[in-house]
Scaffold this motif. Structure first.
Motif, PDB file in Angstrom:
ATOM      1  N   SER A  49       0.805  -1.225   0.000  1.00  0.00           N
ATOM      2  CA  SER A  49       0.000   0.000   0.000  1.00  0.00           C
ATOM      3  C   SER A  49       0.837   1.273   0.000  1.00  0.00           C
ATOM      4  O   SER A  49       0.341   2.341  -0.345  1.00  0.00           O
ATOM      5  CB  SER A  49      -0.942   0.013   1.207  1.00  0.00           C
ATOM      6  OG  SER A  49      -1.891  -1.013   1.093  1.00  0.00           O
ATOM      7  N   GLU A  53      -2.189   1.761  -4.958  1.00  0.00           N
ATOM      8  CA  GLU A  53      -3.533   1.718  -4.390  1.00  0.00           C
ATOM      9  C   GLU A  53      -4.116   0.355  -4.747  1.00  0.00           C
ATOM     10  O   GLU A  53      -4.160  -0.024  -5.920  1.00  0.00           O
ATOM     11  CB  GLU A  53      -4.390   2.835  -4.992  1.00  0.00           C
ATOM     12  CG  GLU A  53      -5.765   2.941  -4.386  1.00  0.00           C
ATOM     13  CD  GLU A  53      -6.558   4.074  -5.007  1.00  0.00           C
ATOM     14  OE1 GLU A  53      -7.733   3.828  -5.350  1.00  0.00           O
ATOM     15  OE2 GLU A  53      -6.012   5.176  -5.157  1.00  0.00           O
ATOM     16  N   ILE A  54      -4.536  -0.401  -3.722  1.00  0.00           N
ATOM     17  CA  ILE A  54      -5.035  -1.747  -3.966  1.00  0.00           C
ATOM     18  C   ILE A  54      -6.544  -1.822  -3.784  1.00  0.00           C
ATOM     19  O   ILE A  54      -7.145  -0.985  -3.117  1.00  0.00           O
ATOM     20  CB  ILE A  54      -4.337  -2.777  -3.056  1.00  0.00           C
ATOM     21  CG1 ILE A  54      -4.541  -2.443  -1.574  1.00  0.00           C
ATOM     22  CG2 ILE A  54      -2.863  -2.883  -3.376  1.00  0.00           C
ATOM     23  CD1 ILE A  54      -3.965  -3.454  -0.629  1.00  0.00           C
ATOM     24  N   ASP A  55      -7.143  -2.832  -4.415  1.00  0.00           N
ATOM     25  CA  ASP A  55      -8.579  -3.094  -4.290  1.00  0.00           C
ATOM     26  C   ASP A  55      -8.765  -4.065  -3.127  1.00  0.00           C
ATOM     27  O   ASP A  55      -8.512  -5.258  -3.252  1.00  0.00           O
ATOM     28  CB  ASP A  55      -9.106  -3.684  -5.593  1.00  0.00           C
ATOM     29  CG  ASP A  55     -10.599  -3.964  -5.565  1.00  0.00           C
ATOM     30  OD1 ASP A  55     -11.251  -3.652  -4.545  1.00  0.00           O
ATOM     31  OD2 ASP A  55     -11.117  -4.504  -6.552  1.00  0.00           O
ATOM     32  N   ASN A  56      -9.192  -3.560  -1.973  1.00  0.00           N
ATOM     33  CA  ASN A  56      -9.315  -4.386  -0.770  1.00  0.00           C
ATOM     34  C   ASN A  56     -10.408  -5.435  -0.841  1.00  0.00           C
ATOM     35  O   ASN A  56     -10.386  -6.394  -0.079  1.00  0.00           O
ATOM     36  CB  ASN A  56      -9.554  -3.499   0.459  1.00  0.00           C
ATOM     37  CG  ASN A  56      -8.331  -2.703   0.827  1.00  0.00           C
ATOM     38  OD1 ASN A  56      -7.221  -3.204   0.768  1.00  0.00           O
ATOM     39  ND2 ASN A  56      -8.528  -1.452   1.184  1.00  0.00           N
ATOM     40  N   GLY A  57     -11.354  -5.280  -1.750  1.00  0.00           N
ATOM     41  CA  GLY A  57     -12.482  -6.198  -1.810  1.00  0.00           C
ATOM     42  C   GLY A  57     -12.177  -7.555  -2.404  1.00  0.00           C
ATOM     43  O   GLY A  57     -12.892  -8.524  -2.139  1.00  0.00           O
ATOM     44  N   THR A  58     -11.128  -7.669  -3.195  1.00  0.00           N
ATOM     45  CA  THR A  58     -10.876  -8.933  -3.885  1.00  0.00           C
ATOM     46  C   THR A  58      -9.478  -9.495  -3.619  1.00  0.00           C
ATOM     47  O   THR A  58      -8.915 -10.190  -4.452  1.00  0.00           O
ATOM     48  CB  THR A  58     -11.074  -8.761  -5.403  1.00  0.00           C
ATOM     49  OG1 THR A  58     -10.222  -7.705  -5.859  1.00  0.00           O
ATOM     50  CG2 THR A  58     -12.504  -8.433  -5.739  1.00  0.00           C
ATOM     51  N   PRO A  81      -5.224  -7.239  -6.326  1.00  0.00           N
ATOM     52  CA  PRO A  81      -5.499  -6.349  -7.462  1.00  0.00           C
ATOM     53  C   PRO A  81      -5.033  -4.921  -7.192  1.00  0.00           C
ATOM     54  O   PRO A  81      -5.274  -4.371  -6.122  1.00  0.00           O
ATOM     55  CB  PRO A  81      -7.016  -6.396  -7.606  1.00  0.00           C
ATOM     56  CG  PRO A  81      -7.440  -7.622  -6.874  1.00  0.00           C
ATOM     57  CD  PRO A  81      -6.435  -7.817  -5.779  1.00  0.00           C
ATOM     58  N   ARG A  83      -5.222  -1.005  -8.191  1.00  0.00           N
ATOM     59  CA  ARG A  83      -6.043  -0.002  -8.878  1.00  0.00           C
ATOM     60  C   ARG A  83      -5.180   0.957  -9.678  1.00  0.00           C
ATOM     61  O   ARG A  83      -5.444   1.229 -10.835  1.00  0.00           O
ATOM     62  CB  ARG A  83      -6.890   0.769  -7.881  1.00  0.00           C
ATOM     63  CG  ARG A  83      -8.014  -0.041  -7.295  1.00  0.00           C
ATOM     64  CD  ARG A  83      -8.897   0.836  -6.450  1.00  0.00           C
ATOM     65  NE  ARG A  83      -9.981   0.045  -5.906  1.00  0.00           N
ATOM     66  CZ  ARG A  83     -10.776   0.446  -4.961  1.00  0.00           C
ATOM     67  NH1 ARG A  83     -10.615   1.673  -4.445  1.00  0.00           N
ATOM     68  NH2 ARG A  83     -11.728  -0.320  -4.510  1.00  0.00           N
ATOM     69  N   LYS A  84      -4.146   1.510  -9.006  1.00  0.00           N
ATOM     70  CA  LYS A  84      -3.248   2.437  -9.695  1.00  0.00           C
ATOM     71  C   LYS A  84      -1.986   2.624  -8.872  1.00  0.00           C
ATOM     72  O   LYS A  84      -1.950   2.357  -7.681  1.00  0.00           O
ATOM     73  CB  LYS A  84      -3.916   3.775  -9.953  1.00  0.00           C
ATOM     74  CG  LYS A  84      -4.255   4.571  -8.703  1.00  0.00           C
ATOM     75  CD  LYS A  84      -4.905   5.893  -9.037  1.00  0.00           C
ATOM     76  CE  LYS A  84      -5.175   6.677  -7.769  1.00  0.00           C
ATOM     77  NZ  LYS A  84      -5.742   7.982  -8.031  1.00  0.00           N
TER      78      LYS A  84
END
Length: 88
Positions: A49, A53-58, A81, A83-84
């Motif tokens: 992190s 920026e990570i996708d915490n949901g998956t 995953p 994000r950016k």
């Protein structure tokens, strides 16, 4: 019976049970408790992190057996995953 599985697309209950038993044995051999695995996951996510920026949901972090490694050593598999990238 793998030939029949080709048409159904679903693994047999025998295969599912076999896979679950393998995971249990791997966790036992690695001597890693679920709590320790959660702590490792938190540490990994904290470091990543800082840079992205990570996708915490998956997020999926798990211990599995790596067949290619001699002796079938456990392996930590992380699917995180992104994000950016963060601006530096």
């Amino acid at each position: 019976m793998d030939f029949l599985r080709f048409f159904s697309g679903k693994p047999s209950s025998k295969e599912v049970a076999k896979d679950r038993l393998k995971l249990i044995l791997i966790h036992d051999r690695a001597s890693i408790s679920p709590e320790l695995l959660d702590m490792m996951k938190s540490d990994i996510l904290a470091v990543i992190s800082k840079y992205v920026e990570i996708d915490n949901g998956t997020i999926d972090v798990r211990l599995t057996k790596e067949e290619e490694i001699e002796g079938g050593s456990p392996a930590l598999i992380a699917s995180i995953p992104i994000r950016k990238m963060k601006e530096r």
